[in-house]
Design a protein around this motif. Sequence first.
Motif, PDB file in Angstrom:
ATOM      1  N   LEU A 167       0.826  -1.208   0.000  1.00 42.64           N
ATOM      2  CA  LEU A 167       0.000   0.000   0.000  1.00 42.64           C
ATOM      3  C   LEU A 167       0.858   1.255   0.000  1.00 42.64           C
ATOM      4  O   LEU A 167       0.598   2.198  -0.763  1.00 42.64           O
ATOM      5  CB  LEU A 167      -0.912  -0.011   1.239  1.00 42.64           C
ATOM      6  CG  LEU A 167      -1.747   1.248   1.458  1.00 42.64           C
ATOM      7  CD1 LEU A 167      -2.922   1.279   0.506  1.00 42.64           C
ATOM      8  CD2 LEU A 167      -2.212   1.343   2.908  1.00 42.64           C
ATOM      9  N   ILE A 168       1.873   1.279   0.837  1.00 38.48           N
ATOM     10  CA  ILE A 168       2.758   2.450   0.909  1.00 38.48           C
ATOM     11  C   ILE A 168       3.437   2.676  -0.432  1.00 38.48           C
ATOM     12  O   ILE A 168       3.538   3.825  -0.915  1.00 38.48           O
ATOM     13  CB  ILE A 168       3.763   2.268   2.053  1.00 38.48           C
ATOM     14  CG1 ILE A 168       3.032   2.304   3.406  1.00 38.48           C
ATOM     15  CG2 ILE A 168       4.844   3.351   1.997  1.00 38.48           C
ATOM     16  CD1 ILE A 168       3.899   1.919   4.590  1.00 38.48           C
ATOM     17  N   LYS A 169       3.880   1.603  -1.078  1.00 37.69           N
ATOM     18  CA  LYS A 169       4.487   1.726  -2.406  1.00 37.69           C
ATOM     19  C   LYS A 169       3.479   2.237  -3.426  1.00 37.69           C
ATOM     20  O   LYS A 169       3.817   3.033  -4.311  1.00 37.69           O
ATOM     21  CB  LYS A 169       5.058   0.382  -2.844  1.00 37.69           C
ATOM     22  CG  LYS A 169       6.245  -0.092  -2.027  1.00 37.69           C
ATOM     23  CD  LYS A 169       6.710  -1.475  -2.476  1.00 37.69           C
ATOM     24  CE  LYS A 169       7.875  -1.966  -1.630  1.00 37.69           C
ATOM     25  NZ  LYS A 169       8.286  -3.348  -2.014  1.00 37.69           N
ATOM     26  N   ASP A 170       2.227   1.805  -3.298  1.00 35.62           N
ATOM     27  CA  ASP A 170       1.183   2.264  -4.216  1.00 35.62           C
ATOM     28  C   ASP A 170       0.941   3.763  -4.068  1.00 35.62           C
ATOM     29  O   ASP A 170       0.706   4.465  -5.068  1.00 35.62           O
ATOM     30  CB  ASP A 170      -0.112   1.497  -3.973  1.00 35.62           C
ATOM     31  CG  ASP A 170      -0.051   0.047  -4.441  1.00 35.62           C
ATOM     32  OD1 ASP A 170       0.859  -0.287  -5.227  1.00 35.62           O
ATOM     33  OD2 ASP A 170      -0.920  -0.748  -4.009  1.00 35.62           O
ATOM     34  N   TYR A 171       0.975   4.270  -2.829  1.00 36.49           N
ATOM     35  CA  TYR A 171       0.827   5.713  -2.627  1.00 36.49           C
ATOM     36  C   TYR A 171       1.991   6.471  -3.275  1.00 36.49           C
ATOM     37  O   TYR A 171       1.788   7.507  -3.925  1.00 36.49           O
ATOM     38  CB  TYR A 171       0.753   6.047  -1.139  1.00 36.49           C
ATOM     39  CG  TYR A 171      -0.638   5.976  -0.562  1.00 36.49           C
ATOM     40  CD1 TYR A 171      -1.605   6.926  -0.910  1.00 36.49           C
ATOM     41  CD2 TYR A 171      -0.995   4.980   0.341  1.00 36.49           C
ATOM     42  CE1 TYR A 171      -2.881   6.867  -0.381  1.00 36.49           C
ATOM     43  CE2 TYR A 171      -2.269   4.920   0.878  1.00 36.49           C
ATOM     44  CZ  TYR A 171      -3.213   5.862   0.512  1.00 36.49           C
ATOM     45  OH  TYR A 171      -4.490   5.803   1.029  1.00 36.49           O
ATOM     46  N   GLN A 172       3.189   5.975  -3.108  1.00 39.02           N
ATOM     47  CA  GLN A 172       4.344   6.636  -3.732  1.00 39.02           C
ATOM     48  C   GLN A 172       4.211   6.646  -5.247  1.00 39.02           C
ATOM     49  O   GLN A 172       4.444   7.676  -5.892  1.00 39.02           O
ATOM     50  CB  GLN A 172       5.633   5.905  -3.334  1.00 39.02           C
ATOM     51  CG  GLN A 172       6.080   6.126  -1.909  1.00 39.02           C
ATOM     52  CD  GLN A 172       7.390   5.409  -1.613  1.00 39.02           C
ATOM     53  OE1 GLN A 172       7.567   4.238  -1.964  1.00 39.02           O
ATOM     54  NE2 GLN A 172       8.325   6.105  -0.976  1.00 39.02           N
ATOM     55  N   HIS A 173       3.848   5.510  -5.804  1.00 38.58           N
ATOM     56  CA  HIS A 173       3.704   5.410  -7.265  1.00 38.58           C
ATOM     57  C   HIS A 173       2.635   6.372  -7.769  1.00 38.58           C
ATOM     58  O   HIS A 173       2.843   7.092  -8.767  1.00 38.58           O
ATOM     59  CB  HIS A 173       3.348   3.971  -7.642  1.00 38.58           C
ATOM     60  CG  HIS A 173       3.034   3.787  -9.091  1.00 38.58           C
ATOM     61  ND1 HIS A 173       3.985   3.886 -10.089  1.00 38.58           N
ATOM     62  CD2 HIS A 173       1.853   3.533  -9.715  1.00 38.58           C
ATOM     63  CE1 HIS A 173       3.426   3.675 -11.259  1.00 38.58           C
ATOM     64  NE2 HIS A 173       2.130   3.460 -11.067  1.00 38.58           N
ATOM     65  N   ALA A 174       1.485   6.397  -7.089  1.00 37.98           N
ATOM     66  CA  ALA A 174       0.399   7.271  -7.526  1.00 37.98           C
ATOM     67  C   ALA A 174       0.797   8.737  -7.435  1.00 37.98           C
ATOM     68  O   ALA A 174       0.446   9.549  -8.312  1.00 37.98           O
ATOM     69  CB  ALA A 174      -0.852   7.007  -6.687  1.00 37.98           C
ATOM     70  N   ALA A 175       1.522   9.108  -6.384  1.00 41.22           N
ATOM     71  CA  ALA A 175       1.967  10.500  -6.248  1.00 41.22           C
ATOM     72  C   ALA A 175       2.888  10.892  -7.392  1.00 41.22           C
ATOM     73  O   ALA A 175       2.767  11.997  -7.960  1.00 41.22           O
ATOM     74  CB  ALA A 175       2.676  10.688  -4.908  1.00 41.22           C
ATOM     75  N   LEU A 176       3.803  10.016  -7.742  1.00 41.61           N
ATOM     76  CA  LEU A 176       4.697  10.303  -8.870  1.00 41.61           C
ATOM     77  C   LEU A 176       3.920  10.406 -10.177  1.00 41.61           C
ATOM     78  O   LEU A 176       4.219  11.254 -11.023  1.00 41.61           O
ATOM     79  CB  LEU A 176       5.770   9.216  -8.969  1.00 41.61           C
ATOM     80  CG  LEU A 176       6.822   9.231  -7.864  1.00 41.61           C
ATOM     81  CD1 LEU A 176       7.700   7.984  -7.936  1.00 41.61           C
ATOM     82  CD2 LEU A 176       7.676  10.492  -7.956  1.00 41.61           C
ATOM     83  N   MET A 177       2.930   9.558 -10.347  1.00 37.78           N
ATOM     84  CA  MET A 177       2.101   9.612 -11.554  1.00 37.78           C
ATOM     85  C   MET A 177       1.291  10.914 -11.601  1.00 37.78           C
ATOM     86  O   MET A 177       1.079  11.486 -12.676  1.00 37.78           O
ATOM     87  CB  MET A 177       1.178   8.397 -11.614  1.00 37.78           C
ATOM     88  CG  MET A 177       1.897   7.062 -11.716  1.00 37.78           C
ATOM     89  SD  MET A 177       2.798   6.845 -13.269  1.00 37.78           S
ATOM     90  CE  MET A 177       1.601   5.874 -14.184  1.00 37.78           C
ATOM     91  N   ALA A 178       0.845  11.390 -10.431  1.00 36.76           N
ATOM     92  CA  ALA A 178       0.107  12.657 -10.392  1.00 36.76           C
ATOM     93  C   ALA A 178       0.989  13.820 -10.833  1.00 36.76           C
ATOM     94  O   ALA A 178       0.543  14.700 -11.576  1.00 36.76           O
ATOM     95  CB  ALA A 178      -0.440  12.896  -8.990  1.00 36.76           C
ATOM     96  N   LEU A 179       2.233  13.832 -10.373  1.00 40.19           N
ATOM     97  CA  LEU A 179       3.145  14.883 -10.819  1.00 40.19           C
ATOM     98  C   LEU A 179       3.400  14.767 -12.318  1.00 40.19           C
ATOM     99  O   LEU A 179       3.462  15.779 -13.032  1.00 40.19           O
ATOM    100  CB  LEU A 179       4.457  14.808 -10.045  1.00 40.19           C
ATOM    101  CG  LEU A 179       4.398  15.121  -8.544  1.00 40.19           C
ATOM    102  CD1 LEU A 179       5.807  15.146  -7.963  1.00 40.19           C
ATOM    103  CD2 LEU A 179       3.699  16.449  -8.291  1.00 40.19           C
TER     104      LEU A 179
END
Length: 389
Positions: A167-179
């Motif tokens: 889950l924590i990795k998924d949040y990081q990935h999604a944040a990078l995708m948002a940028l």
Amino acid sequence: MNDVLTKTDHAALFQPLPLGDIEVKNRIFMAPLTRSRSLADGHLQTPLHALYYAQRASAGLIISEATQISQQGQGYAWTPGIYTEAQVQSWQLVTDAVHNAGGRIFNQLWHVGGVSHSVFQPGQQAPVSASAWTPQGMAFVGDYHPDGPTVPHPEAREMTKADIQQLIKDYQHAALMALKAGFDGVEFHAANGYLIDQFLRDSVNKRTDEYGGSVANRIRLLTEVVDALLQVMPAGKIGVRLTPIDGVGGSYDSDPATLYTAAAKALAGKGLAYLHVVRPNSHVSSEKNLGTGEAIVQQMRAAFDGPFIINGEFSPEEAAEWIAAGKADAVSFGRPFVANPDLPARIAQNGPYNQGDRATFFGGDHRGYTDYPSLVHSTSHSQQHSAVR
């Protein structure tokens, strides 16, 4: 609301505000609003979404509709994602449109946890939560399920340690995708009874490991995700949303003042863009809790050291009073922005305000989405009101 007001009554709303890495032009923010209009195939945005958000670019900051960080994070029909390249490209239409219209926009990162249904989950598995839990109410599954559009929630299973790390990795990935999609920042959705709140609240969290029991343990996942986001993006591009009372699925905490003040304090000292708090209101709170939340909200403001955004059925006058009194730095408006794409201009001249059509809030096409008139395009005031909530 007073019948006769002057523009100066709202002056506090129209001051610029430094917000993390940016400065916003006013303190009238657009709250995150789920509208369930994304493409079912791929959870994508379209040019219609770009128009909708661009119409509302006069907000000081737009916080996007809640956007799932993974397939596991989905809980409602026709909501968007931010974890695939196709989703990034579809969101670029939106961010480009908002920026071309002079606006700023953050992406709200969402995982609903147990407030879901197996039809949305990879492999039709059970949804996940802090502990085994069956949410109250019904899951909005649209046409994903033959018995839809609403069906009972199944029991969610307790997340394992491996689940939490993923889950924590998924949040990081999604944040990078948002940028990558062009957002000015992200809002970490830790509110409204969704997954992070399920870890916070003792009505759901029955864990006996380091994520359960004490307040310090129950806020652990909140801070771990924030710290993980800080590893991949600047602190000034990260906001957090919390709600101290009530939530979807019937979740609650037995001592919300202690819990949410501790959560706000744990978020201080990190240089975050803002903390966004929802006070008890008739849209999300039980009647017994209405009017009980201002003390908690102010304790949270005192505990946090950055810009403080408040939400919860504010009139423009009350919003201006809160800002002028230093009780908040900005106010986010939800349903008023649905029906009034140019809400700041309407507030500046004390209305009139379009009336929202509740029948078109969730799902559908452009009707009730991009066809509300602005002041400059309005040809009739027959459906306009002189008050907004």
